[in-house]
Design a protein around this motif. Structure first.
Motif, PDB file in Angstrom:
ATOM      1  N   ASP A   1       0.805  -1.222   0.000  1.00 53.99           N
ATOM      2  CA  ASP A   1       0.000   0.000   0.000  1.00 53.99           C
ATOM      3  C   ASP A   1       0.843   1.280   0.000  1.00 53.99           C
TER       4      ASP A   1
ATOM      5  N   THR B   1      -7.519   3.058  -2.324  1.00 55.02           N
ATOM      6  CA  THR B   1      -6.757   4.189  -1.796  1.00 55.02           C
ATOM      7  C   THR B   1      -7.270   5.520  -2.334  1.00 55.02           C
TER       8      THR B   1
ATOM      9  N   THR C   1      -2.687   5.313   2.215  1.00 56.25           N
ATOM     10  CA  THR C   1      -2.210   3.933   2.212  1.00 56.25           C
ATOM     11  C   THR C   1      -1.609   3.520   3.549  1.00 56.25           C
TER      12      THR C   1
END
Length: 514
Positions: free
Chosen positions: A72, A138, A396
Motif C-alpha cells: 500500500d 486508496t 495507504t
C-alpha cells in the motif's frame, strides 16, 4: 466558544464541492467494498471447488492481506507522483478496477488447471487481486482532500457511503443466502460464476459514477497548496510517518476497529451463527435485509453528529456505544438455542437479538466510515505542518495498518475453529451444534471485538484533531496558499504553530493570489 468557532469558519475560504460530486465520488468505496464482500466467500471456493485445506486457506488469506498492507505505501507514493492530463486520481481508479476484475476472472479459471499448480497460481491470483483492490480503494481516501476541505461537507461523504456500503453488504448477504445458495445448492462452481461476474459489473458501474464525481476536482489547483505545494522526495515520506502523530494514532485505532467489525461479516462465522446455532442459514440474508435501514440510520446519525461536533467527537461516541452494544449482544447470544430465532413468529428473544445486534454491529462499524474522511483531515494537517501534499501515502498508511490488523480476522477464525476440531474443513450448515461451537461464535462475535474496540477507545485519547483544531489547520493552509512563493509557504509551515492561528486575521490572506 461555539460562537467564536462559527465566526472563524465564515472567514475561511473553503474549497467546496457540489453535493452531487460528493455523492457520486463516495460510490468509489462501494465499488471496492463489493469486491471485499465477494472475497469473503473465496474460502469456500478454495476449499469446496479447488480442494485446498481450510486451515491452509485461512492462513494464506491472512498473509495475503499483510502483503496487501505492505504494498500500500508504494501505491500511495505512485498516486502522489502521478500527474497526467487525465488527473492524479482517475487513471489509478480505472487501472485498479480493471486489475481487480481480471484477478477474479482468473480465480474462476483455476478450476481448469492441474491440481499440482493450483496452489502457486492461487497465491499469484490473490496477490494480483490485492494490488488492484489497493489502487482503487486508496483513491477513496486520497481523493477527498481535493474534493472538499469544508468540515461540514466532508461528513456528507460518510452518509452516502453508509447508505451504499450497508445496502451492498447486507443486500449481498440476502441475495447469497436467500437466492444463490438455494438455487445452486450450496457454494458450487455455478454459484461462484454468478457471484463473481455480477460483482464485476456492479463494481464497474459504480467506478464510472465515481470518476464523474471527481472529474472537475482532479487537477493541481486542488492538490494541497496548489502551486505553493512543496516537492516531496522519497526520503520525506519517512519524515511524515515519523512526525505525524495524528496519523500514527488514528491508523492503529482504525485498524483495531476494522478488525473488530470484520467478524460480523465473515462468511464462516455467519454459517455458524445462523446455520448451526439457530438452525436456519437463510435467516442471515433475511436479517441482513432487515438491518439495512437501521444500519444506515446509525451511520447517518454519527455522520450528522460529526458535521456539528467534529469527526473525532463522533468517532469516540460510536466506539463507546459499540462497546455497550457488544456486552448486551453477548448476553443474548449466550441464551440462544436452535429455533429461538424466527421472523415468521416474532418472540422476545428475536426482538432482543435484533436490537442488540444492530447496536453492537453498526455502532462499532460507524467509525470505519468516519475514518475515510478523517484521513483527509490528517492530510490537511500534514500540509499545514510541512507544505507537502501526500494524500496518497497517508491514505495507504491507513490501508497498511488496516490490512495487517484485519488479516488476523480470518487467521483468528481459522485458529479458533482448528482448536475445536475443524482444521481440515470449516463447519457447514449440516454440522451439528456443540457447546464448543457456541463458545467459539461468542468469542468471535463478542469477546475479541470487545477487546479490540476497548484498545481503540484508549488510543483516541491521544488524537487531537477535533473541530477547533481543524479550523486552525484550514486557516493556516489559507495563509500558506496566499504566500508569494513556495519558500515563504514553507517558512509559514515551519515557524507558525497552529495555536497562533487564533490571533491571525485570515481575511487578509485570500486564496486567489494576485
Amino acid at each position: 466558544m461555539e460562537k467564536m468557532i462559527v465566526q472563524r469558519e465564515e472567514v475561511v475560504q473553503y474549497n467546496r464541492a457540489k453535493t452531487w460530486q460528493l455523492v457520486m465520488f463516495a460510490l468509489n468505496n462501494a465499488s471496492t467494498n463489493i469486491y471485499l464482500f465477494t472475497f469473503m466467500f473465496v474460502t469456500y471456493f478454495s476449499t469446496g471447488v479447488l480442494g485446498l485445506a481450510a486451515i491452509f486457506v485461512s492462513q494464506i488469506m491472512g498473509y495475503i492481506r499483510i502483503f496487501d498492507g505492505f504494498i500500500d505505501p508504494a501505491i500511495g507514493v505512485l498516486i502522489d507522483k502521478t500527474e497526467t492530463k487525465f488527473g492524479k486520481y482517475r487513471p489509478i481508479l480505472v487501472l485498479g478496477n480493471l486489475i481487480t476484475a481480471f484477478s477474479l476472472i482468473s480465480l474462476l479459471g483455476l478450476r481448469e488447471v492441474s491440481t499440482n499448480i493450483r496452489f502457486p497460481l492461487f497465491i499469484l491470483v490473490l496477490v494480483v487481486h490485492k494490488i488492484g483492490y489497493s489502487m482503487q480503494q486508496t483513491i477513496t481516501k486520497a481523493g477527498q482532500t481535493a474534493l472538499t476541505n469544508d468540515p461540514k461537507q466532508r461528513p456528507i461523504f460518510n452518509i452516502v457511503d453508509a447508505v451504499m456500503t450497508t445496502s451492498l453488504m447486507t443486500g449481498g448477504q440476502f441475495v447469497v443466502s436467500g437466492f444463490l445458495v438455494p438455487k445452486y445448492g450450496n457454494f458450487t462452481p455455478e454459484f461462484f460464476n454468478v457471484l463473481i461476474y455480477g460483482t464485476i459489473i456492479i463494481s464497474a458501474i459504480l467506478a464510472v459514477v465515481a470518476i464523474i464525481g471527481i472529474w472537475s476536482k482532479d487537477n493541481k489547483e486542488f492538490f494541497g497548496l496548489g502551486e505553493n505545494t512543496q516537492k516531496t522526495k522519497l526520503k520525506d515520506y519517512w519524515k511524515v510517518i515519523k512526525g505525524n502523530k495524528p496519523l500514527q494514532v488514528l491508523s492503529i485505532a482504525a485498524a483495531l476497529v476494522k478488525f473488530a467489525v470484520q467478524f460480523f461479516g465473515d462468511s464462516v462465522v455467519m454459517v455458524i451463527l445462523f446455520g448451526i446455532l439457530f438452525g436456519n442459514y437463510a435467516l442471515s440474508g433475511q436479517f441482513s435485509l432487515l438491518f439495512i435501514v437501521p444500519g444506515v440510520l446509525i451511520n447517518i446519525i454519527f455522520s450528522t453528529i460529526a458535521r456539528k461536533r467534529g469527526l473525532r467527537f463522533s468517532y469516540v461516541k460510536a466506539i463507546q456505544l459499540g462497546l455497550i452494544g457488544l456486552l448486551a449482544y453477548g448476553a443474548v447470544l449466550y441464551m440462544g438455542n436452535p429455533g429461538d430465532l424466527s421472523l415468521s413468529k416474532i418472540n422476545l428473544y428475536t426482538i432482543l437479538f435484533i436490537l442488540t445486534n444492530i447496536v453492537a454491529r453498526y455502532a462499532a462499524q460507524a467509525p470505519v466510515s468516519l475514518v475515510l474522511t478523517m484521513g483527509a483531515d490528517i492530510s490537511d494537517y500534514e500540509t499545514s505542518e510541512s507544505g507537502r501534499y501526500v494524500s496518497g501515502m497517508i491514505g495507504t498508511i491507513f490501508s497498511l495498518t488496516d490490512s495487517i490488523a484485519s488479516s488476523f480476522a480470518p487467521m483468528v477464525v481459522g485458529f479458533v475453529l482448528a482448536g475445536i476440531g475443524f482444521s481440515k474443513a470449516y463447519p457447514t450448515i449440516e454440522t451439528p451444534l456443540t457447546p464448543e461451537l457456541k463458545m467459539a461464535v461468542m468469542m468471535l462475535l463478542v469477546g475479541i471485538p470487545f477487546i479490540a474496540l476497548l484498545v481503540a477507545l484508549f488510543l483516541m485519547k491521544f488524537y487531537k484533531l477535533d473541530k477547533e483544531e481543524m479550523i486552525r489547520i484550514q486557516e493556516k493552509i489559507q495563509v500558506m496558499k496566499a504566500a508569494k512563493s513556495k519558500e515563504r509557504a514553507k517558512d509559514i509551515a515551519k515557524n507558525v504553530p497552529l495555536t497562533d492561528m487564533d490571533y491571525v486575521d485570515v481575511t487578509k490572506y485570500p486564496i486567489n493570489k494576485d
